[in-house]
Write a protein that holds these residues in place. Structure first.
Motif, PDB file in Angstrom:
ATOM      1  N   ILE A   1      -9.087  -7.404   4.755  1.00 16.32           N
ATOM      2  CA  ILE A   1     -10.515  -6.997   5.146  1.00 16.32           C
ATOM      3  C   ILE A   1     -10.920  -5.804   4.386  1.00 16.32           C
ATOM      4  CG2 ILE A   1     -11.534  -6.089   7.089  1.00 16.32           C
ATOM      5  CD1 ILE A   1      -9.316  -7.398   8.781  1.00 16.32           C
ATOM      6  N   ALA A   2     -10.055  -4.770   3.760  1.00 17.29           N
ATOM      7  CA  ALA A   2     -10.397  -3.535   3.010  1.00 17.29           C
ATOM      8  C   ALA A   2      -9.406  -3.430   2.130  1.00 17.29           C
ATOM      9  CB  ALA A   2     -11.033  -2.561   4.022  1.00 17.29           C
ATOM     10  N   ALA A   3      -9.806  -2.848   1.195  1.00 18.35           N
ATOM     11  CA  ALA A   3      -8.731  -2.385   0.160  1.00 18.35           C
ATOM     12  C   ALA A   3      -9.143  -0.856  -0.407  1.00 18.35           C
ATOM     13  CB  ALA A   3      -8.897  -3.373  -1.181  1.00 18.35           C
ATOM     14  N   PHE A   4      -8.274  -0.147  -0.954  1.00 21.90           N
ATOM     15  CA  PHE A   4      -8.611   1.192  -1.255  1.00 21.90           C
ATOM     16  C   PHE A   4      -7.791   1.621  -2.558  1.00 21.90           C
ATOM     17  CE2 PHE A   4      -8.560   0.473   3.382  1.00 21.90           C
ATOM     18  CZ  PHE A   4      -9.565   0.987   3.851  1.00 21.90           C
ATOM     19  N   ASN A   5      -8.269   2.630  -3.046  1.00 23.50           N
ATOM     20  CA  ASN A   5      -7.639   3.362  -4.243  1.00 23.50           C
ATOM     21  C   ASN A   5      -7.053   4.534  -4.133  1.00 23.50           C
ATOM     22  OD1 ASN A   5      -9.769   4.613  -4.317  1.00 23.50           O
ATOM     23  ND2 ASN A   5     -10.268   4.499  -6.319  1.00 23.50           N
ATOM     24  N   ASP A   6      -6.743   4.956  -2.762  1.00 23.78           N
ATOM     25  CA  ASP A   6      -6.314   6.086  -2.277  1.00 23.78           C
ATOM     26  C   ASP A   6      -5.164   5.826  -1.298  1.00 23.78           C
ATOM     27  OD1 ASP A   6      -6.408   9.450  -1.981  1.00 23.78           O
ATOM     28  OD2 ASP A   6      -6.664   8.618   0.002  1.00 23.78           O
ATOM     29  N   GLY A   7      -4.063   6.663  -1.582  1.00 19.17           N
ATOM     30  CA  GLY A   7      -2.666   6.434  -0.624  1.00 19.17           C
ATOM     31  C   GLY A   7      -2.988   6.737   0.802  1.00 19.17           C
ATOM     32  N   ASN A   8      -3.584   7.948   1.114  1.00 25.72           N
ATOM     33  CA  ASN A   8      -3.817   8.162   2.355  1.00 25.72           C
ATOM     34  C   ASN A   8      -5.032   7.378   3.088  1.00 25.72           C
ATOM     35  OD1 ASN A   8      -2.055  10.704   2.346  1.00 25.72           O
ATOM     36  ND2 ASN A   8      -3.739  11.931   1.382  1.00 25.72           N
ATOM     37  N   ALA A   9      -5.909   6.951   2.328  1.00 24.95           N
ATOM     38  CA  ALA A   9      -6.586   5.967   2.936  1.00 24.95           C
ATOM     39  C   ALA A   9      -6.243   4.718   3.209  1.00 24.95           C
ATOM     40  CB  ALA A   9      -8.255   5.693   2.248  1.00 24.95           C
ATOM     41  N   TYR A  10      -5.323   4.562   2.500  1.00 26.37           N
ATOM     42  CA  TYR A  10      -4.577   3.106   2.528  1.00 26.37           C
ATOM     43  C   TYR A  10      -3.673   3.096   4.066  1.00 26.37           C
ATOM     44  CZ  TYR A  10      -0.879  -0.585   1.776  1.00 26.37           C
ATOM     45  OH  TYR A  10      -0.063  -1.696   1.787  1.00 26.37           O
ATOM     46  N   VAL A  11      -3.226   4.231   4.110  1.00 28.14           N
ATOM     47  CA  VAL A  11      -2.066   4.361   5.378  1.00 28.14           C
ATOM     48  C   VAL A  11      -3.068   4.362   6.634  1.00 28.14           C
ATOM     49  CG1 VAL A  11      -0.666   5.818   6.506  1.00 28.14           C
ATOM     50  CG2 VAL A  11      -0.091   5.375   4.197  1.00 28.14           C
ATOM     51  N   THR A  12      -4.207   5.233   6.518  1.00 26.93           N
ATOM     52  CA  THR A  12      -4.966   5.230   7.889  1.00 26.93           C
ATOM     53  C   THR A  12      -5.518   4.004   8.054  1.00 26.93           C
ATOM     54  OG1 THR A  12      -5.674   7.516   6.980  1.00 26.93           O
ATOM     55  CG2 THR A  12      -7.195   6.378   8.501  1.00 26.93           C
ATOM     56  N   ALA A  13      -5.715   3.125   7.030  1.00 28.80           N
ATOM     57  CA  ALA A  13      -6.541   1.845   7.416  1.00 28.80           C
ATOM     58  C   ALA A  13      -5.195   0.840   8.102  1.00 28.80           C
ATOM     59  CB  ALA A  13      -6.811   0.956   5.988  1.00 28.80           C
ATOM     60  N   GLY A  14      -3.988   1.068   7.803  1.00 27.52           N
ATOM     61  CA  GLY A  14      -3.064   0.364   8.546  1.00 27.52           C
ATOM     62  C   GLY A  14      -2.556   0.976  10.000  1.00 27.52           C
ATOM     63  N   VAL A  15      -2.847   2.241  10.024  1.00 27.81           N
ATOM     64  CA  VAL A  15      -2.687   2.959  11.571  1.00 27.81           C
ATOM     65  C   VAL A  15      -3.855   2.304  12.309  1.00 27.81           C
ATOM     66  CG1 VAL A  15      -2.879   5.070  12.874  1.00 27.81           C
ATOM     67  CG2 VAL A  15      -1.611   4.733  10.745  1.00 27.81           C
ATOM     68  N   ALA A  16      -5.197   2.325  11.847  1.00 30.35           N
ATOM     69  CA  ALA A  16      -6.378   1.563  12.287  1.00 30.35           C
ATOM     70  C   ALA A  16      -6.312   0.102  12.775  1.00 30.35           C
ATOM     71  CB  ALA A  16      -7.594   1.934  11.590  1.00 30.35           C
ATOM     72  N   GLY A  17      -5.476  -0.792  12.377  1.00 32.42           N
ATOM     73  CA  GLY A  17      -4.968  -2.205  12.550  1.00 32.42           C
ATOM     74  C   GLY A  17      -5.790  -2.972  11.733  1.00 32.42           C
ATOM     75  N   LEU A  18      -5.934  -2.783  10.478  1.00 31.84           N
ATOM     76  CA  LEU A  18      -6.895  -3.477   9.560  1.00 31.84           C
ATOM     77  C   LEU A  18      -5.788  -4.438   8.825  1.00 31.84           C
ATOM     78  CD1 LEU A  18      -9.355  -1.044   7.794  1.00 31.84           C
ATOM     79  CD2 LEU A  18      -9.748  -2.851   9.437  1.00 31.84           C
ATOM     80  N   GLY A  19      -4.526  -4.218   8.957  1.00 33.80           N
ATOM     81  CA  GLY A  19      -3.433  -5.094   8.473  1.00 33.80           C
ATOM     82  C   GLY A  19      -2.272  -4.885   8.102  1.00 33.80           C
ATOM     83  N   VAL A  20      -1.484  -5.628   7.308  1.00 26.78           N
ATOM     84  CA  VAL A  20      -0.315  -5.036   7.165  1.00 26.78           C
ATOM     85  C   VAL A  20       0.005  -4.044   5.914  1.00 26.78           C
ATOM     86  CG1 VAL A  20       2.317  -5.790   6.701  1.00 26.78           C
ATOM     87  CG2 VAL A  20       0.754  -7.064   8.485  1.00 26.78           C
ATOM     88  N   ILE A  21       0.571  -3.210   6.011  1.00 26.81           N
ATOM     89  CA  ILE A  21       0.657  -2.390   4.742  1.00 26.81           C
ATOM     90  C   ILE A  21       2.181  -2.036   4.165  1.00 26.81           C
ATOM     91  CG2 ILE A  21      -1.343  -0.877   5.479  1.00 26.81           C
ATOM     92  CD1 ILE A  21       0.629   1.337   6.327  1.00 26.81           C
ATOM     93  N   GLN A  22       2.455  -1.783   2.908  1.00 30.12           N
ATOM     94  CA  GLN A  22       3.664  -1.456   2.422  1.00 30.12           C
ATOM     95  C   GLN A  22       3.689  -0.137   1.535  1.00 30.12           C
ATOM     96  OE1 GLN A  22       5.498  -3.633  -1.038  1.00 30.12           O
ATOM     97  NE2 GLN A  22       6.785  -4.473   0.603  1.00 30.12           N
ATOM     98  N   SER A  23       4.389   0.754   2.160  1.00 32.41           N
ATOM     99  CA  SER A  23       3.827   2.351   1.872  1.00 32.41           C
ATOM    100  C   SER A  23       5.059   3.018   1.634  1.00 32.41           C
ATOM    101  CB  SER A  23       3.165   2.845   2.973  1.00 32.41           C
ATOM    102  OG  SER A  23       3.227   4.321   2.988  1.00 32.41           O
ATOM    103  N   PRO A  24       5.365   4.048   0.770  1.00 33.88           N
ATOM    104  CA  PRO A  24       6.395   4.813   0.789  1.00 33.88           C
ATOM    105  C   PRO A  24       6.747   5.497   2.213  1.00 33.88           C
ATOM    106  CG  PRO A  24       4.898   5.199  -0.924  1.00 33.88           C
ATOM    107  CD  PRO A  24       4.219   4.449  -0.275  1.00 33.88           C
TER     108      PRO A  24
END
Length: 320
Positions: free
Chosen positions: A234-257
């Motif tokens: 749904i959305a893509a990011f080039n910043d790690g913090n924004a990426y995790v925040t999007a996962g917490v918001a329910g935008l999709g599955v994430i794979q994170s450190p």
């Protein structure tokens, strides 16, 4: 009546040759007089004058000047190589003849990604200041690639394979990855059972390279099998913090450190998925250019970074 006084010769203007050599090295590395002056904390006119006096002293042109960029002449390139080594030797000599080894002082410029800065380095900085109160650390916080030489950066901390073989890289930790999603997302889409499910029935949060815009796949490993997944997003990011925040918001599955999401997992805002499929570990390095002399203060900072990452419960120790 004839005078016995010697003939008067116009004196050459005096100049600081060492300052001129340092200015010349920075102009070569930065590519412009403006950037060099900014990194040296000097007016551009001062840097220009120093270079002109250096060229007059050497009786040769060192730089080709254009409206956009400065390049070195053949003589300038040869001179630069010798100057860099001489300045490094001088710094080493100064360090050996003073108390700087015992009480290092000065300013260091480093660059790290925002997640590493926020979760690991900044919380530990009071300890560094207590040990070395006379060292100032300027920290650039960004996910973008940094040109260490042109931007006058002493070292960077970066994950992944270091593609530039001209740089010196010291492995300091392994980033352990975990795949997870918000409970609200899993309630809507169900929990994936295999990586292939992510490509059929799920959305991923996308992450793309700040350098070239290329989207990074998720990587899974199990029983010797490695699988890469891209999937829909749904959305893509080039910043790690924004990426995790999007996962917490329910935008999709994430794979994170793991260090970036551990608190979210503990609070229940994220839930692990595909636990039988491990994300591939990523090496973490501290990197510095070879023409940067590893001064006492830089060596101390590098050793301290190694120490805090080794102690961190959020990191996997570096493989020997």
């Amino acid at each position: 009546m004839a005078s016995n006084s010697p003939p008067q010769v116009a004196a050459l203007p005096r100049y600081d040759q060492l300052a001129a050599m340092r200015a010349f090295a920075r102009v070569v590395e930065a590519g412009t007089f403006t950037s060099a002056a900014a990194s040296l904390g000097m007016p551009k006119a001062t840097v220009t004058k120093l270079i002109q006096m250096l060229e007059a002293h050497l009786r040769t042109g060192l730089l080709n000047r254009t409206t956009r960029r400065v390049t070195v002449t053949a003589d300038g390139a040869a001179y630069y190589e010798r100057v860099v080594q001489l300045l490094a030797d001088l710094d080493e000599l100064d360090g050996s003849m003073t108390t700087s080894q015992a009480t290092p002082k000065g300013r260091l410029r480093i660059d790290v990604s925002a997640p590493l800065a926020l979760h690991i380095i900044i919380p530990a900085l009071p300890d560094f200041h207590a040990r070395y109160p006379d060292i100032q650390v300027d920290i650039g916080v960004t996910d973008r690639p940094v040109n260490l030489i042109a931007e006058n950066v002493d070292c960077v901390v970066r994950g992944g394979v270091i593609s530039d073989q001209s740089l010196i890289a010291r492995r300091i930790a392994e980033l352990q990855f975990i795949t997870c999603a918000a409970p609200s997302y899993l309630k809507r889409h169900g929990e994936p059972q295999t990586p292939s499910d992510l490509e059929k029935d799920h959305f991923l949060v996308g992450y793309f390279s700040p350098q070239n815009g290329q989207r990074w796949p998720m990587t899974f490993a199990s029983n010797g099998e490695t699988v890469e997944v891209t999937g829909r997003y749904i959305a893509a990011f080039n910043d790690g913090n924004a990426y995790v925040t999007a996962g917490v918001a329910g935008l999709g599955v994430i794979q994170s450190p793991l260090f970036m999401v551990q608190q979210h997992l503990a609070d229940g805002r994220l839930k692990p998925v595909l636990t039988k499929w491990a994300g591939e570990a990523m090496p973490l390095h501290v990197v510095y250019p070879p023409n940067r002399h590893l001064s006492a203060k830089l060596r101390i900072l590098v050793d301290w970074l190694v120490e805090i990452f080794a102690k961190s419960e959020l990191m996997r120790p570096a493989k020997s």
